[in-house]
Write an enzyme that holds these catalytic residues in place. Structure first.
Site, PDB file in Angstrom:
ATOM      1  N   TYR A 146      -5.123   2.967 -11.809  1.00  0.00           N
ATOM      2  CA  TYR A 146      -4.221   3.973 -11.967  1.00  0.00           C
ATOM      3  C   TYR A 146      -2.478   3.486 -12.363  1.00  0.00           C
ATOM      4  CZ  TYR A 146      -4.157   2.211  -7.169  1.00  0.00           C
ATOM      5  OH  TYR A 146      -4.272   1.363  -5.960  1.00  0.00           O
ATOM      6  N   THR A 161      -8.715  -2.103   3.615  1.00  0.00           N
ATOM      7  CA  THR A 161      -8.413  -2.434   2.209  1.00  0.00           C
ATOM      8  C   THR A 161      -8.760  -4.028   2.058  1.00  0.00           C
ATOM      9  OG1 THR A 161      -7.007  -2.063   0.291  1.00  0.00           O
ATOM     10  CG2 THR A 161      -5.934  -2.814   2.605  1.00  0.00           C
ATOM     11  N   GLY A 171     -17.591  -4.885 -15.027  1.00  0.00           N
ATOM     12  CA  GLY A 171     -17.272  -5.323 -13.897  1.00  0.00           C
ATOM     13  C   GLY A 171     -18.217  -5.274 -12.777  1.00  0.00           C
ATOM     14  N   LYS A 221     -12.964  -5.002   3.385  1.00  0.00           N
ATOM     15  CA  LYS A 221     -13.942  -3.816   3.354  1.00  0.00           C
ATOM     16  C   LYS A 221     -15.644  -4.208   3.744  1.00  0.00           C
ATOM     17  CE  LYS A 221     -11.388  -1.010  -0.021  1.00  0.00           C
ATOM     18  NZ  LYS A 221     -11.686  -0.145  -1.247  1.00  0.00           N
ATOM     19  N   SER A 261       0.758  -1.155  -0.115  1.00  0.00           N
ATOM     20  CA  SER A 261       0.122   0.012  -0.016  1.00  0.00           C
ATOM     21  C   SER A 261       0.840   1.337   0.052  1.00  0.00           C
ATOM     22  CB  SER A 261      -0.785  -0.064   1.135  1.00  0.00           C
ATOM     23  OG  SER A 261      -1.637   1.406   1.155  1.00  0.00           O
ATOM     24  N   GLY A 308     -17.749  -5.740  -9.107  1.00  0.00           N
ATOM     25  CA  GLY A 308     -16.948  -6.037  -7.920  1.00  0.00           C
ATOM     26  C   GLY A 308     -17.314  -4.944  -7.111  1.00  0.00           C
TER      27      GLY A 308
HETATM   28  P1  NAP Z   1     -12.919  -7.134  -7.673  1.00  0.00           P
HETATM   29  O1  NAP Z   1     -13.837  -6.764  -6.474  1.00  0.00           O
HETATM   30  O2  NAP Z   1     -12.316  -8.155  -7.756  1.00  0.00           O
HETATM   31  O3  NAP Z   1     -13.924  -6.843  -9.094  1.00  0.00           O
HETATM   32  C1  NAP Z   1     -13.452  -7.137 -10.263  1.00  0.00           C
HETATM   33  C2  NAP Z   1     -14.228  -7.128 -11.313  1.00  0.00           C
HETATM   34  O4  NAP Z   1     -13.986  -7.212 -12.756  1.00  0.00           O
HETATM   35  C3  NAP Z   1     -15.270  -8.564 -11.260  1.00  0.00           C
HETATM   36  O5  NAP Z   1     -16.723  -8.319 -11.733  1.00  0.00           O
HETATM   37  C4  NAP Z   1     -14.452  -9.589 -11.910  1.00  0.00           C
HETATM   38  O6  NAP Z   1     -15.338 -10.541 -12.568  1.00  0.00           O
HETATM   39  C5  NAP Z   1     -14.290  -8.491 -13.199  1.00  0.00           C
HETATM   40  N1  NAP Z   1     -13.090  -8.976 -14.036  1.00  0.00           N
HETATM   41  C6  NAP Z   1     -11.910  -9.545 -13.668  1.00  0.00           C
HETATM   42  N2  NAP Z   1     -11.210  -9.842 -14.800  1.00  0.00           N
HETATM   43  C7  NAP Z   1     -12.014  -9.722 -15.797  1.00  0.00           C
HETATM   44  C8  NAP Z   1     -11.885 -10.143 -17.126  1.00  0.00           C
HETATM   45  N3  NAP Z   1     -10.522 -10.352 -17.616  1.00  0.00           N
HETATM   46  N4  NAP Z   1     -12.899  -9.914 -18.015  1.00  0.00           N
HETATM   47  C9  NAP Z   1     -14.070  -9.526 -17.554  1.00  0.00           C
HETATM   48  N5  NAP Z   1     -14.479  -9.241 -16.214  1.00  0.00           N
HETATM   49  C10 NAP Z   1     -13.173  -9.303 -15.388  1.00  0.00           C
HETATM   50  O7  NAP Z   1     -12.005  -5.952  -7.536  1.00  0.00           O
HETATM   51  P2  NAP Z   1     -12.314  -4.154  -7.233  1.00  0.00           P
HETATM   52  O8  NAP Z   1     -11.957  -4.066  -5.887  1.00  0.00           O
HETATM   53  O9  NAP Z   1     -13.642  -4.148  -7.711  1.00  0.00           O
HETATM   54  O10 NAP Z   1     -11.163  -3.308  -8.492  1.00  0.00           O
HETATM   55  C11 NAP Z   1     -11.386  -3.431  -9.618  1.00  0.00           C
HETATM   56  C12 NAP Z   1     -10.477  -2.214 -10.237  1.00  0.00           C
HETATM   57  O11 NAP Z   1     -10.451  -1.175  -9.932  1.00  0.00           O
HETATM   58  C13 NAP Z   1      -8.962  -2.745 -10.013  1.00  0.00           C
HETATM   59  O12 NAP Z   1      -8.429  -2.714 -11.202  1.00  0.00           O
HETATM   60  C14 NAP Z   1      -8.488  -1.749  -9.272  1.00  0.00           C
HETATM   61  O13 NAP Z   1      -7.342  -1.508  -9.096  1.00  0.00           O
HETATM   62  C15 NAP Z   1      -9.365  -0.429  -9.394  1.00  0.00           C
HETATM   63  N6  NAP Z   1      -9.745   0.146  -8.052  1.00  0.00           N
HETATM   64  C16 NAP Z   1      -9.179   1.390  -8.150  1.00  0.00           C
HETATM   65  C17 NAP Z   1      -9.486   2.309  -6.949  1.00  0.00           C
HETATM   66  C18 NAP Z   1      -9.276   3.811  -7.110  1.00  0.00           C
HETATM   67  O14 NAP Z   1      -9.163   4.438  -5.942  1.00  0.00           O
HETATM   68  N7  NAP Z   1      -9.054   4.350  -8.113  1.00  0.00           N
HETATM   69  C19 NAP Z   1     -10.262   1.921  -5.982  1.00  0.00           C
HETATM   70  C20 NAP Z   1     -10.729   0.386  -5.890  1.00  0.00           C
HETATM   71  C21 NAP Z   1     -10.489  -0.341  -7.168  1.00  0.00           C
HETATM   72  P3  NAP Z   1     -15.496 -11.903 -11.692  1.00  0.00           P
HETATM   73  O15 NAP Z   1     -15.945 -11.811 -10.618  1.00  0.00           O
HETATM   74  O16 NAP Z   1     -16.138 -12.904 -12.801  1.00  0.00           O
HETATM   75  O17 NAP Z   1     -13.749 -12.394 -11.681  1.00  0.00           O
END
Ligand code: NAP
Length: 276
Positions: free
Chosen positions: A226, A66, A130, A70, A19, A132
């Protein structure tokens, strides 16, 4: 410098060693001359209740939460702020009068990233890739800011159904995402958001398949990633003339809002940005 009066905040997760938050917040505390320190707190799932009790017992001001805690941390807190209830997850804890209060600053962080780029969600139509945790936060923010409709595209039908049930808002619908984003959706889309890791450093750098001619040039394209700053999606969107927004501003803003909850002071966002 840590003194006898230093107040503590930390980050609860597993792992937390990657982190950037300790560096961001400690640099900000030092620069502003605030007597606070921010420490990594790796915690196993089975120890979450003890960790919250520990924060209170040790006089912590609060903490960030984190991945992967969460959602699981929520049941161990005394009070949930509306921001946490709306998202269904906590990323910030404040300890006040012996009570652990859970907040979520991700949703507001995303909305700030949009508005700073001149995008107002009210009355707009969005597509989110997505389903998630990050998608949950983004959707909560958009709904609070009067978005007209959101289509969630996800590859796993069961997860999508459960996700839509949790969100439970008639403005949000879902479709299974197999290959390309359907052109019929792109034609009416104002804001396209990637909340999958596709394009993230260390993941497949594949492009997201879509007919760019179907997306109006007025549509904004956002990626929550990012690192890298410009994913293949954003590189292409920029080339096609769209306003592009990466995940950096959201990250800075969610940290800034937490900083203010703990210290009562505006966060030095320029310092956060420099570190990130
Ligand atoms: P998460 O809970 O694991 O959710 C990821 C989502 O993406 C799930 O629906 C997953 O589907 C889907 N996915 C993953 N690989 C895929 C692929 N190849 N094709 C299609 N769908 C796919 O993760 P999250 O916490 O939501 O984070 C998601 C993204 O946001 C990450 O890149 C993270 O770094 C970014 N993020 C950024 C911030 C920020 O402050 N900028 C904050 C949080 C997260 P399945 O469930 O089917 O695997």
């Amino acid at each position: 410098m840590i003194t006898g009066t230093t107040r503590l905040v930390g980050i609860i997760g597993q792992p937390v060693s990657h982190s950037r938050s300790p560096l961001m917040h400690n640099t900000a505390f030092n620069t502003l001359g605030l007597d606070y320190a921010y420490v990594p707190l790796p915690v196993q799932h089975s120890q979450l209740a003890a960790a919250v009790t520990g924060l209170k017992a040790l006089g912590f001001v609060g903490a960030n939460v984190t991945i992967p805690h969460k959602v699981a941390i929520m049941q161990h807190l005394d009070v949930l702020d509306a921001s946490a209830v709306q998202v269904g997850a906590v990323n910030t804890i404040v300890i006040r009068d012996g009570q652990a209060i859970g907040y979520n600053t991700d949703a507001a962080g995303f909305i700030v990233s949009l508005t700073q780029a001149g995008i107002k969600p009210a009355g707009k139509q969005a597509i989110i890739l997505g389903a998630g945790g990050a998608a949950r936060a983004v959707i909560a923010g958009l709904l609070q800011h009067s978005i007209a409709s959101i289509t969630v595209l996800a590859r796993n039908e069961q997860k999508l159904t459960a996700f839509l049930k949790e969100v439970n808002d008639e403005r949000v619908r879902g479709e299974i995402w197999r290959e390309s984003i359907p052109a019929s959706l792109l034609q009416t889309c104002d804001i396209l958001i990637n909340s999958t890791p596709i394009g993230m450093q260390g993941h497949a750098q594949s492009e997201i398949s879509m007919d760019w001619q179907a997306l109006r040039t007025t549509a904004a394209v956002c990626d929550l990633i990012y690192i890298p700053r410009l994913t293949p999606l954003l590189v292409r969107a920029s080339r096609e003339g769209h306003t592009v927004i990466n995940g950096l501003r959201m990250l800075i803003e969610q940290g800034g809002l937490a900083f203010t909850l703990w210290t009562g002071q505006p966060a030095p966002r320029d310092i956060f940005e420099k570190i990130l």
